[in-house]
Design an enzyme around this catalytic site. Structure first.
Site, PDB file in Angstrom:
ATOM      1  N   THR A  48      -2.828   1.910  -4.133  1.00  0.00           N
ATOM      2  CA  THR A  48      -2.369   3.025  -4.767  1.00  0.00           C
ATOM      3  C   THR A  48      -1.502   3.165  -5.137  1.00  0.00           C
ATOM      4  O   THR A  48      -0.354   3.395  -3.871  1.00  0.00           O
ATOM      5  CB  THR A  48      -3.403   4.608  -4.349  1.00  0.00           C
ATOM      6  OG1 THR A  48      -4.694   4.320  -4.237  1.00  0.00           O
ATOM      7  CG2 THR A  48      -3.495   6.115  -5.078  1.00  0.00           C
ATOM      8  N   LYS A  84      -6.959   7.666 -11.096  1.00  0.00           N
ATOM      9  CA  LYS A  84      -7.154   7.568  -9.348  1.00  0.00           C
ATOM     10  C   LYS A  84      -6.453   9.238  -9.264  1.00  0.00           C
ATOM     11  O   LYS A  84      -7.046  10.258  -8.097  1.00  0.00           O
ATOM     12  CB  LYS A  84      -6.873   6.830  -9.350  1.00  0.00           C
ATOM     13  CG  LYS A  84      -6.119   6.438  -7.281  1.00  0.00           C
ATOM     14  CD  LYS A  84      -7.477   6.041  -6.503  1.00  0.00           C
ATOM     15  CE  LYS A  84      -7.455   6.439  -5.007  1.00  0.00           C
ATOM     16  NZ  LYS A  84      -8.017   6.310  -4.038  1.00  0.00           N
ATOM     17  N   LYS A 138       0.388  11.469   0.580  1.00  0.00           N
ATOM     18  CA  LYS A 138       0.418  10.067  -0.163  1.00  0.00           C
ATOM     19  C   LYS A 138      -0.150   9.941  -1.829  1.00  0.00           C
ATOM     20  O   LYS A 138       0.942  10.105  -3.193  1.00  0.00           O
ATOM     21  CB  LYS A 138      -0.121   8.662  -0.009  1.00  0.00           C
ATOM     22  CG  LYS A 138       0.093   7.545  -1.402  1.00  0.00           C
ATOM     23  CD  LYS A 138      -0.224   6.493   0.008  1.00  0.00           C
ATOM     24  CE  LYS A 138       0.231   5.140  -1.859  1.00  0.00           C
ATOM     25  NZ  LYS A 138       0.072   4.092  -1.374  1.00  0.00           N
TER      26      LYS A 138
HETATM   27  P1  NAD Z   1      -3.025   0.001   5.772  1.00  0.00           P
HETATM   28  O1  NAD Z   1      -1.756  -0.311   5.887  1.00  0.00           O
HETATM   29  O2  NAD Z   1      -3.954  -0.012   6.734  1.00  0.00           O
HETATM   30  O3  NAD Z   1      -2.892  -1.885   4.906  1.00  0.00           O
HETATM   31  C1  NAD Z   1      -2.152  -1.764   4.143  1.00  0.00           C
HETATM   32  C2  NAD Z   1      -1.457  -3.740   4.598  1.00  0.00           C
HETATM   33  O4  NAD Z   1      -0.583  -3.988   4.398  1.00  0.00           O
HETATM   34  C3  NAD Z   1      -1.499  -3.644   6.614  1.00  0.00           C
HETATM   35  O5  NAD Z   1      -2.510  -4.707   7.156  1.00  0.00           O
HETATM   36  C4  NAD Z   1       0.010  -4.155   6.442  1.00  0.00           C
HETATM   37  O6  NAD Z   1       0.199  -5.568   7.006  1.00  0.00           O
HETATM   38  C5  NAD Z   1      -0.175  -5.185   5.107  1.00  0.00           C
HETATM   39  N1  NAD Z   1       1.215  -5.461   4.268  1.00  0.00           N
HETATM   40  C6  NAD Z   1       2.571  -4.936   4.471  1.00  0.00           C
HETATM   41  N2  NAD Z   1       3.417  -5.555   3.964  1.00  0.00           N
HETATM   42  C7  NAD Z   1       2.936  -6.773   4.154  1.00  0.00           C
HETATM   43  C8  NAD Z   1       3.370  -7.385   2.787  1.00  0.00           C
HETATM   44  N3  NAD Z   1       4.259  -7.869   2.367  1.00  0.00           N
HETATM   45  N4  NAD Z   1       2.223  -8.858   2.758  1.00  0.00           N
HETATM   46  C9  NAD Z   1       0.690  -8.909   2.602  1.00  0.00           C
HETATM   47  N5  NAD Z   1       0.301  -7.777   3.849  1.00  0.00           N
HETATM   48  C10 NAD Z   1       1.712  -6.672   3.703  1.00  0.00           C
HETATM   49  O7  NAD Z   1      -3.167   0.425   4.665  1.00  0.00           O
HETATM   50  P2  NAD Z   1      -5.707   1.122   3.802  1.00  0.00           P
HETATM   51  O8  NAD Z   1      -5.804   2.027   4.167  1.00  0.00           O
HETATM   52  O9  NAD Z   1      -5.968  -0.142   4.256  1.00  0.00           O
HETATM   53  O10 NAD Z   1      -5.121   0.816   2.546  1.00  0.00           O
HETATM   54  C11 NAD Z   1      -4.079   0.319   1.099  1.00  0.00           C
HETATM   55  C12 NAD Z   1      -4.188   0.402  -0.417  1.00  0.00           C
HETATM   56  O11 NAD Z   1      -5.528   1.042  -0.080  1.00  0.00           O
HETATM   57  C13 NAD Z   1      -2.986   1.997   0.073  1.00  0.00           C
HETATM   58  O12 NAD Z   1      -2.219   1.542  -1.485  1.00  0.00           O
HETATM   59  C14 NAD Z   1      -4.237   3.500  -0.372  1.00  0.00           C
HETATM   60  O13 NAD Z   1      -2.952   4.215  -0.364  1.00  0.00           O
HETATM   61  C15 NAD Z   1      -4.964   2.668  -0.796  1.00  0.00           C
HETATM   62  N6  NAD Z   1      -6.586   3.078  -0.588  1.00  0.00           N
HETATM   63  C16 NAD Z   1      -6.902   3.848   1.011  1.00  0.00           C
HETATM   64  C17 NAD Z   1      -8.095   4.017   1.292  1.00  0.00           C
HETATM   65  C18 NAD Z   1      -8.282   4.733   2.269  1.00  0.00           C
HETATM   66  O14 NAD Z   1      -9.102   5.762   3.122  1.00  0.00           O
HETATM   67  N7  NAD Z   1      -7.771   3.588   3.423  1.00  0.00           N
HETATM   68  C19 NAD Z   1      -9.094   4.609   0.410  1.00  0.00           C
HETATM   69  C20 NAD Z   1      -8.503   4.664  -1.733  1.00  0.00           C
HETATM   70  C21 NAD Z   1      -7.887   3.363  -1.176  1.00  0.00           C
END
Ligand code: NAD
Length: 307
Positions: A105, A180, A255
């Site tokens: 997102t 979204k 966020k």
């Molecule tokens: P998260 O923080 O659990 O996962 C993100 C991952 O990205 C982490 O494991 C981190 O180490 C990795 N990362 C950071 N920098 C990096 C880099 N330079 N190279 C490679 N990997 C890197 O977050 P999440 O909850 O999995 O969310 C991910 C996306 O999905 C976000 O944009 C969030 O807004 C969206 N989202 C999350 C949810 C939810 O319920 N968690 C729901 C819908 C959408």
């Protein structure tokens, strides 16, 4: 495989970002027969994915080199652009014709910038943010809101089928993020409205259950009431019955509201309730409830209403 074919099981797919959402998505692709090459700087994220069939690469460059598609799941648009750019990034190391699918997102303008840079590098890009949370990521029942060329959407269809219950192409690049952010702004407004109506009903001497029994099948019905009911009781599976364990955490809602209201301001949209919802959820986070489900907004409203 032709660069225009749908990306079928057996193909190599890179997955960058193996966190709460990316980890289970990468695992589901591996279980469906894709050769998944994952990368994440956090060792624990890599170990969890490796235990369930994802091959871990030591760098983004190594992960994307033989891949026909690159999926990303990252915390912010700034990180998506960082992962795409530079000599070690996706654009410099993936082959021309590679399909890029960003499920993060992010800001609408950042999504459009990423897609434009991918086009310049000879690649096809989709913004494909998701809803459904960690439960949906694990179960393969996410909803994808997709922006980008039809040809790219058609190629990605088999990936969406593994990961999601539904994928809708909403328009050109950025359109997935637009939908979204608009959906989540509406959801935030709904959750506050449901909380206020429940507080008012009880303040006037009517049981929450009686209000629920009518409103849940009347014109006030919405997901924030019928599934995510913020008072304990009427919907046994709602987070209110489990001390507001998420679900969808206040921090994540904040966020998304930050991105939505930034877009409201840039576009000059009259969205008074969206702005108000943002102020309300910011205060909930500031009160220390950022890790709880966003339906916890009811608790403060009930307290301030003397319930
Ligand atoms: P998260 O923080 O659990 O996962 C993100 C991952 O990205 C982490 O494991 C981190 O180490 C990795 N990362 C950071 N920098 C990096 C880099 N330079 N190279 C490679 N990997 C890197 O977050 P999440 O909850 O999995 O969310 C991910 C996306 O999905 C976000 O944009 C969030 O807004 C969206 N989202 C999350 C949810 C939810 O319920 N968690 C729901 C819908 C959408």
């Amino acid at each position: 495989m032709s660069s225009a074919s749908p990306i079928a099981p057996g193909a190599t797919v890179a997955f960058i970002g193996l966190g709460h959402m990316g980890g289970p998505m990468a695992v589901n692709l591996a279980a469906a027969g894709y050769r998944v090459q994952g990368y994440d700087p956090v060792p624990a994220a890599c170990e969890a994915a490796a235990a369930e069939g994802v091959t871990i690469s030591g760098s983004i460059a190594a992960a994307v080199r033989d891949a026909v598609a690159v999926m990303t799941s990252l915390p912010s648009g700034a990180l998506v652009l960082q992962v795409y750019r530079g000599p070690d990034g996706v654009l410099a190391n993936a082959a021309p014709g590679t399909l890029l699918v960003d499920t993060s997102t992010v800001d609408v303008d950042e999504a459009r910038t990423a897609a434009g840079e991918a086009r310049t590098a000879g690649m096809l890009a989709l913004d494909a943010p998701i809803s459904g949370g960690v439960v949906g990521a694990k179960a393969g029942t996410l909803a994808f809101m997709v922006g980008g060329p039809q040809e790219a959407f058609d190629r990605a269809q088999p990936l969406f089928e593994v990961l999601g219950a539904r994928a809708v192409r909403c328009g050109d690049s950025g359109a997935g993020e637009v939908v979204k952010l608009c959906n989540n702004m509406l959801l935030a407004i709904h959750q506050v409205g449901v909380a206020e109506a429940l507080a008012l009903a009880q303040g006037l001497g009517v049981e929450a259950q009686a209000f629920f029994d009518v409103a849940s099948v009347a014109t006030g019905a919405c997901w924030a009431l019928t599934t995510n009911c913020p008072v304990p009781g009427p919907v046994p599976t709602s987070p209110a019955n489990h001390d507001y364990e998420p679900g969808f955490a206040v921090d994540l809602m904040n966020k998304d509201l930050g991105l939505a209201i930034a877009a409201v301001e840039r576009s000059g949209t009259d969205a008074e309730l969206g702005r108000h919802a943002q102020a309300i959820f910011r205060a909930v986070g500031d009160d220390g409830d950022g890790g709880r489900d966003f339906s916890v907004v009811y608790r403060g409203i009930a307290e301030r209403s003397g319930l």
